[in-house]
Design an enzyme around this catalytic site. Structure first.
Site, PDB file in Angstrom:
ATOM      1  N   SER A 122       0.804  -1.225   0.000  1.00 11.99           N
ATOM      2  CA  SER A 122       0.000   0.000   0.000  1.00 11.99           C
ATOM      3  C   SER A 122       0.835   1.273   0.000  1.00 11.99           C
ATOM      4  CB  SER A 122      -0.951  -0.037   1.184  1.00 11.99           C
ATOM      5  OG  SER A 122      -1.722  -1.198   1.074  1.00 11.99           O
ATOM      6  N   ARG A 137       7.717   6.187  -4.056  1.00 15.28           N
ATOM      7  CA  ARG A 137       8.156   6.817  -2.805  1.00 15.28           C
ATOM      8  C   ARG A 137       7.455   6.103  -1.654  1.00 15.28           C
ATOM      9  NH1 ARG A 137       4.622  10.125  -5.257  1.00 15.28           N
ATOM     10  NH2 ARG A 137       2.576  10.185  -4.283  1.00 15.28           N
ATOM     11  N   ASP A 175      -3.955  -1.325  -1.534  1.00 14.96           N
ATOM     12  CA  ASP A 175      -5.088  -1.664  -0.654  1.00 14.96           C
ATOM     13  C   ASP A 175      -6.413  -1.081  -1.149  1.00 14.96           C
ATOM     14  OD1 ASP A 175      -4.224   0.894  -0.037  1.00 14.96           O
ATOM     15  OD2 ASP A 175      -4.167   0.606   2.138  1.00 14.96           O
TER      16      ASP A 175
END
Ligand code: BGC
Length: 464
Positions: A122, A137, A175
């Site tokens: 996620s 990132r 997610d």
């Protein structure tokens, strides 16, 4: 003193107001940034193509594995995950596992009969296929620089192969995509789900987009996907909406939180909306009142026997857990019993005066309400952008995360703001059905592994 405290709390609370005109500006800007993200790379809203081109309808069946990443040290992360998978297989599918090892020993064949695994990861990942993608990132306080730029599926697959496990990483799943898939699998009626959203530690959403609007796909030479549905799920990564702060509201507490975070200038929407940050915004606002000698919040006086030990988490960055906000906001008792309990449990603050509790309540309410109203911005924008309110009787939305689940009235405040957007209004709001998709990311990951395992072009791109 007491009325000065409440006056100041009310003044700070007003800084968190997020009125209807700002909501509407936000929506217009969100639509603009989302179109930019569909057309090109490196935009604030990443609008990541997930290569998932259909949502399930509840009839899908099969045995699939799902892994949901928690967090640990990167160097050992994927080995750790592979070991967990091994332990799981030994407990739940030992016969299959042993048979695989036997076959491997006998004829070196370890390609057949693999478990397909959906890997829920996620964080923002630039996907190049349903089971590959490089980390753009870290977010939510994670910071393991080595991992950025690496293909997280390949890393997990290689750790799995090192342990000779009968497992193929079949799908990489955010997610929100998992939430969307799981909600669509279980949601009542014929309508597929439009949007999966998380309002938890972080915030983000994934929605069903028309393939021809995802124009940046044309520049992805090696992209393989099934075009028959004409749609693809897009992971918006809306935590980074408006990083350049053209329309997002801000206060000195938001600014300081960002400046002291490990990723200043990014995830600016998330830093105003999600659970990881709301506690810290509150802590900073309360600390300012504590340090103001004219107010003396949580400082003993003739009228207050309050105690605040020097090792209290009140003095520590990120020390205030967002669950305190939920506890405070849900207190309806006259003597603010729950506020007092929350201050004691979370911050070791004892015997606060009623006025101090009142001040805390005022700030909590303001910060939570702004978050919920901000949450309406991407929701309204996606409803307008996809035109779903015009074409569908019901628009289904799956949500998950501690804020939307436990913060009292989060959905109510979000809906209030949604109705203030003229293109949605009361009529549109009535069409939107929001349902919790509890732990959807795990079920969703298995569902995507199923889709991926059925698609030959994904298993073997050369066949396409
Ligand atoms: C991540 C998203 C994720 C969201 C909710 C954000 O910080 O960037 O990928 O979906 O948190 O977990």
């Amino acid at each position: 003193m007491s009325s000065a405290l409440l006056d100041e709390a009310a003044r700070i609370a007003r800084e968190f107001d997020y009125p209807a005109d700002q909501v509407n500006h936000g929506v217009t800007e969100y639509i603009k940034q989302s179109n930019e993200g569909l057309a090109q790379e490196n935009t604030t809203l990443s609008q990541i193509p997930t290569f998932v081109t259909a949502v399930p309808n509840g009839t899908e069946k099969g045995l699939y594995l799902a892994v949901d990443l928690g967090g640990t040290n990167f160097r050992d992360l994927f080995t750790f995950l592979a070991r967990q998978i091994e332990a799981f297989l030994r407990i739940h599918h030992n016969e299959h596992f042993e048979a695989h090892l036997r076959r491997r020993r006998d004829d070196g064949n370890h390609v057949v009969d693999l478990f397909d695994l959906g890997f829920t990861f996620s964080f923002p990942v630039r996907q190049c296929g349903i089971n590959s993608g490089t980390l753009i990132r870290w977010t939510k306080g994670f910071n393991i620089p080595d991992a950025v730029g690496h293909d997280v599926c390949a890393l997990l697959q290689s750790a799995i192969d090192d342990l000779h496990l009968p497992v193929r990483v079949a799908a990489l799943v955010n997610d929100t995509v998992g939430t969307l898939m799981a909600r669509s699998y279980t949601s009542p009626g014929e309508t597929g789900t439009l949007l999966g959203a998380i309002f938890g530690t972080g915030t983000n959403g994934a929605y069903v987009e028309k393939l021809d609007k995802v124009t940046k796909l044309q520049h992805m030479k090696d992209a393989h996907y099934d075009t028959s549905s004409g749609e693809m799920i897009i992971n918006a990564e809306w935590g980074s909406f408006d990083n350049h702060m053209s329309v997002l509201p801000t206060t000195v507490y938001d600014d300081e939180l960002d400046a002291d975070s490990n990723n200043p200038g990014v995830q600016m929407f998330e830093k105003r909306v999600s659970g990881m940050f709301l506690g810290e915004i509150l802590r900073r606002a309360l600390l300012a009142m504590h340090n103001n000698p004219a107010l003396g919040l949580f400082k003993p006086s003739k009228t207050s026997k309050v105690s605040l030990p020097s090792d209290s988490l009140f003095y520590r960055q990120w020390g205030l857990d967002t669950s305190l906000l939920s506890q405070v906001e849900s207190d309806t008792t006259k003597n603010m019993v729950d506020v007092k309990a929350a201050l004691k449990d979370h911050l070791k603050i004892e015997h606060p005066s009623e006025t101090e509790c009142q001040a805390v309540k005022i700030l909590v309410h303001a910060i939570g309400k702004r978050a919920a109203r901000l949450a309406a911005v991407p929701l309204a924008a996606i409803l307008i952008h996809t035109g779903k309110l015009e074409t569908d009787e019901i628009v289904d939305v799956g949500v998950d995360g501690s804020l939307v689940e436990f913060y009292p009235s989060f959905e109510a405040y979000m809906r209030e703001a949604l109705r203030e957007v003229p293109q949605v209004g009361v009529a549109g709001d009535k069409k939107v059905r929001i349902g919790i998709s509890k732990d959807g990311s795990g079920v969703g990951a298995a569902l995507i592994a199923l889709v991926a395992s059925k698609d030959e072009t994904l298993r073997n791109p050369s066949k396409k």
